[in-house]
Design a protein around this motif. Structure first.
Motif, PDB file in Angstrom:
ATOM      1  N   GLU A 179      29.311  56.002  39.495  1.00 40.93           N
ATOM      2  CA  GLU A 179      31.307  56.557  39.863  1.00 40.93           C
ATOM      3  C   GLU A 179      30.849  54.830  39.723  1.00 40.93           C
ATOM      4  OE1 GLU A 179      32.655  58.066  43.057  1.00 40.93           O
ATOM      5  OE2 GLU A 179      32.950  60.120  41.870  1.00 40.93           O
ATOM      6  N   ALA A 180      31.968  53.677  39.362  1.00 37.81           N
ATOM      7  CA  ALA A 180      32.507  52.443  39.496  1.00 37.81           C
ATOM      8  C   ALA A 180      34.156  52.480  40.020  1.00 37.81           C
ATOM      9  CB  ALA A 180      33.099  51.909  37.368  1.00 37.81           C
ATOM     10  N   ILE A 181      34.266  51.352  40.607  1.00 41.05           N
ATOM     11  CA  ILE A 181      35.426  50.822  41.253  1.00 41.05           C
ATOM     12  C   ILE A 181      36.308  50.125  40.471  1.00 41.05           C
ATOM     13  CG2 ILE A 181      34.498  51.935  43.462  1.00 41.05           C
ATOM     14  CD1 ILE A 181      34.839  49.619  44.884  1.00 41.05           C
ATOM     15  N   GLU A 189      34.392  32.595  30.853  1.00 37.51           N
ATOM     16  CA  GLU A 189      32.904  33.704  31.353  1.00 37.51           C
ATOM     17  C   GLU A 189      32.888  34.770  31.728  1.00 37.51           C
ATOM     18  OE1 GLU A 189      29.795  32.516  30.849  1.00 37.51           O
ATOM     19  OE2 GLU A 189      30.448  31.110  28.797  1.00 37.51           O
ATOM     20  N   LEU A 190      34.083  34.556  32.586  1.00 32.91           N
ATOM     21  CA  LEU A 190      34.766  36.253  33.035  1.00 32.91           C
ATOM     22  C   LEU A 190      35.198  37.268  32.463  1.00 32.91           C
ATOM     23  CD1 LEU A 190      36.759  34.636  35.910  1.00 32.91           C
ATOM     24  CD2 LEU A 190      35.055  35.918  36.279  1.00 32.91           C
ATOM     25  N   GLN A 191      35.134  36.829  31.644  1.00 33.77           N
ATOM     26  CA  GLN A 191      36.454  38.126  30.573  1.00 33.77           C
ATOM     27  C   GLN A 191      35.215  38.387  29.354  1.00 33.77           C
ATOM     28  OE1 GLN A 191      39.965  35.799  29.332  1.00 33.77           O
ATOM     29  NE2 GLN A 191      41.026  36.822  29.851  1.00 33.77           N
ATOM     30  N   ARG A 192      34.105  37.938  29.201  1.00 35.54           N
ATOM     31  CA  ARG A 192      32.796  37.703  28.242  1.00 35.54           C
ATOM     32  C   ARG A 192      31.668  38.792  29.570  1.00 35.54           C
ATOM     33  NH1 ARG A 192      30.969  32.606  25.892  1.00 35.54           N
ATOM     34  NH2 ARG A 192      32.586  31.690  25.900  1.00 35.54           N
ATOM     35  N   SER A 193      32.751  38.819  30.171  1.00 35.72           N
ATOM     36  CA  SER A 193      31.121  39.342  31.519  1.00 35.72           C
ATOM     37  C   SER A 193      30.510  40.859  31.555  1.00 35.72           C
ATOM     38  CB  SER A 193      31.676  39.241  33.017  1.00 35.72           C
ATOM     39  OG  SER A 193      32.263  39.957  33.309  1.00 35.72           O
ATOM     40  N   GLY A 194      31.661  41.551  30.203  1.00 37.99           N
ATOM     41  CA  GLY A 194      32.017  42.631  30.128  1.00 37.99           C
ATOM     42  C   GLY A 194      32.152  43.985  31.512  1.00 37.99           C
ATOM     43  N   ASN A 195      33.192  43.766  32.480  1.00 34.86           N
ATOM     44  CA  ASN A 195      33.478  43.879  33.693  1.00 34.86           C
ATOM     45  C   ASN A 195      34.674  44.724  33.561  1.00 34.86           C
ATOM     46  OD1 ASN A 195      30.380  44.576  34.397  1.00 34.86           O
ATOM     47  ND2 ASN A 195      31.171  42.505  35.818  1.00 34.86           N
ATOM     48  N   ASP A 196      35.731  44.457  32.285  1.00 31.01           N
ATOM     49  CA  ASP A 196      37.001  44.618  32.426  1.00 31.01           C
ATOM     50  C   ASP A 196      37.771  43.993  33.735  1.00 31.01           C
ATOM     51  OD1 ASP A 196      39.489  46.151  31.367  1.00 31.01           O
ATOM     52  OD2 ASP A 196      38.592  47.945  33.177  1.00 31.01           O
ATOM     53  N   VAL A 217      40.712  27.737  41.782  1.00 25.75           N
ATOM     54  CA  VAL A 217      40.958  29.487  42.055  1.00 25.75           C
ATOM     55  C   VAL A 217      41.439  30.269  41.098  1.00 25.75           C
ATOM     56  CG1 VAL A 217      41.567  31.204  44.060  1.00 25.75           C
ATOM     57  CG2 VAL A 217      41.588  29.054  44.641  1.00 25.75           C
ATOM     58  N   VAL A 218      40.750  31.350  41.249  1.00 27.00           N
ATOM     59  CA  VAL A 218      40.310  32.375  39.655  1.00 27.00           C
ATOM     60  C   VAL A 218      40.780  33.602  40.575  1.00 27.00           C
ATOM     61  CG1 VAL A 218      39.868  32.970  37.611  1.00 27.00           C
ATOM     62  CG2 VAL A 218      39.472  31.133  37.882  1.00 27.00           C
ATOM     63  N   THR A 219      42.243  34.141  40.162  1.00 25.32           N
ATOM     64  CA  THR A 219      41.691  35.571  40.985  1.00 25.32           C
ATOM     65  C   THR A 219      42.171  36.171  39.926  1.00 25.32           C
ATOM     66  OG1 THR A 219      43.460  34.010  42.393  1.00 25.32           O
ATOM     67  CG2 THR A 219      43.666  36.583  42.463  1.00 25.32           C
ATOM     68  N   TYR A 220      41.544  37.629  40.033  1.00 23.94           N
ATOM     69  CA  TYR A 220      41.019  38.662  38.907  1.00 23.94           C
ATOM     70  C   TYR A 220      40.944  39.427  39.454  1.00 23.94           C
ATOM     71  CZ  TYR A 220      36.374  37.811  39.652  1.00 23.94           C
ATOM     72  OH  TYR A 220      35.569  37.386  39.878  1.00 23.94           O
ATOM     73  N   ALA A 221      40.708  40.863  38.701  1.00 27.06           N
ATOM     74  CA  ALA A 221      40.351  42.373  38.819  1.00 27.06           C
ATOM     75  C   ALA A 221      39.306  42.438  37.938  1.00 27.06           C
ATOM     76  CB  ALA A 221      41.767  43.294  39.020  1.00 27.06           C
ATOM     77  N   SER A 222      38.948  43.307  38.495  1.00 28.32           N
ATOM     78  CA  SER A 222      37.379  43.713  38.221  1.00 28.32           C
ATOM     79  C   SER A 222      36.647  45.453  38.544  1.00 28.32           C
ATOM     80  CB  SER A 222      36.127  42.670  37.697  1.00 28.32           C
ATOM     81  OG  SER A 222      35.965  42.218  38.988  1.00 28.32           O
ATOM     82  N   GLY A 223      36.242  45.851  36.989  1.00 30.95           N
ATOM     83  CA  GLY A 223      35.017  47.218  37.481  1.00 30.95           C
ATOM     84  C   GLY A 223      33.908  46.245  37.701  1.00 30.95           C
ATOM     85  N   SER A 224      33.547  47.708  38.597  1.00 31.07           N
ATOM     86  CA  SER A 224      32.420  47.177  39.577  1.00 31.07           C
ATOM     87  C   SER A 224      31.497  47.727  38.414  1.00 31.07           C
ATOM     88  CB  SER A 224      32.288  48.213  40.903  1.00 31.07           C
ATOM     89  OG  SER A 224      32.235  49.848  40.289  1.00 31.07           O
ATOM     90  N   ASN A 231      39.061  39.914  42.810  1.00 29.00           N
ATOM     91  CA  ASN A 231      38.472  38.765  43.251  1.00 29.00           C
ATOM     92  C   ASN A 231      39.519  37.682  43.247  1.00 29.00           C
ATOM     93  OD1 ASN A 231      35.268  40.467  42.176  1.00 29.00           O
ATOM     94  ND2 ASN A 231      37.077  41.465  40.905  1.00 29.00           N
ATOM     95  N   ALA A 232      38.780  36.696  44.266  1.00 31.44           N
ATOM     96  CA  ALA A 232      39.407  35.527  43.965  1.00 31.44           C
ATOM     97  C   ALA A 232      37.983  34.215  43.635  1.00 31.44           C
ATOM     98  CB  ALA A 232      39.790  35.351  45.618  1.00 31.44           C
ATOM     99  N   ARG A 233      37.701  33.751  42.705  1.00 27.58           N
ATOM    100  CA  ARG A 233      37.072  31.910  42.773  1.00 27.58           C
ATOM    101  C   ARG A 233      37.028  31.531  43.322  1.00 27.58           C
ATOM    102  NH1 ARG A 233      32.795  33.488  37.515  1.00 27.58           N
ATOM    103  NH2 ARG A 233      32.316  34.635  39.596  1.00 27.58           N
ATOM    104  N   TYR A 234      36.552  30.283  44.096  1.00 25.77           N
ATOM    105  CA  TYR A 234      37.428  29.010  44.326  1.00 25.77           C
ATOM    106  C   TYR A 234      35.885  27.987  44.042  1.00 25.77           C
ATOM    107  CZ  TYR A 234      40.378  31.054  48.046  1.00 25.77           C
ATOM    108  OH  TYR A 234      41.416  31.595  48.129  1.00 25.77           O
ATOM    109  N   LEU A 235      36.103  27.045  42.804  1.00 28.76           N
ATOM    110  CA  LEU A 235      35.297  26.179  42.936  1.00 28.76           C
ATOM    111  C   LEU A 235      35.834  25.200  43.235  1.00 28.76           C
ATOM    112  CD1 LEU A 235      36.748  28.454  39.628  1.00 28.76           C
ATOM    113  CD2 LEU A 235      34.269  27.155  39.473  1.00 28.76           C
TER     114      LEU A 235
END
Length: 195
Positions: free
Chosen positions: A151-153, A111-118, A136-143, A157-161
């Motif tokens: 501009e985007a930065i 789901e995260l990878q399909r979000s389109g936020n690199d 915990v899913v730790t990931y980098a993404s674009g804003s 991210n850290a996602r806790y379930l």
């Protein structure tokens, strides 16, 4: 009388040169000491070490410590706290069966990878917290692009379930890449609890 006027004018000039004009002191410029090299330097996106945290009690039946003074936005199934480029969000949904590490890897990561936020996932793991086990899913993404500067930065991210009694809470902590928020994120994750 002329000598008195000349003397008075000379006295006035001397007073002005001395820094006093009409009975008032001339403003002084005070140089502030430069911070020492050892002083903490907060990077763009850092949550300050002296930030005060308060307990937020949600109508969605969870509590969480959040930074005092951050903007809050609530919906029927979520809440978000924001300050500049920092974000804390919690969504609550239902889940009929227990969550497993394989579920998180196959569903949440996709789901995260399909979000389109690199999105680039670096870790998926289980951690033990006061409220129980969390994934915990730790990931980098674009804003999203800033509407003014376009501009985007890059974000960290850290996602806790957290799952309990048929409910699933997703706590996502986000900040600009390079921010030093590890202690503050740990404090918030450890503070999460159902009630």
């Amino acid at each position: 009388m002329k000598n008195f006027a000349v003397s008075l004018l000379a006295a006035c000039r001397a007073v002005v040169r001395a820094g006093v004009s009409y009975g008032k002191a001339r403003p002084q410029v005070v140089k502030m000491a430069q911070p020492s090299a050892d002083a903490e330097k907060n990077q763009f996106g850092d949550i300050l070490d002296n930030q005060v945290f308060v307990t937020y009690r949600s109508p969605l039946e969870f509590s969480l410590k959040v930074p005092e003074g951050w903007a809050r936005r609530e919906t029927l199934q979520s809440v978000e706290f924001a300050n500049r480029y920092n974000r804390i969000s919690v969504t609550v949904g239902s889940r009929t069966r227990p969550l497993t590490l394989e579920d998180v890897k196959s569903h949440e990561v996709r789901e995260l990878q399909r979000s389109g936020n690199d999105v680039h996932v670096s870790h998926v793991k289980i951690v033990r917290l006061p409220s129980g086990n969390a994934f915990v899913v730790t990931y980098a993404s674009g804003s999203a692009r800033n509407p003014v500067s376009n501009e985007a930065i890059r974000r960290e991210n850290a996602r806790y379930l957290f799952s309990k009694d048929g409910k699933l809470a997703t706590l996502t902590l986000s900040a600009p890449s390079g921010s030093d928020n590890a202690d503050q994120w740990q404090l918030m994750a450890q503070s999460f609890g159902w009630y």
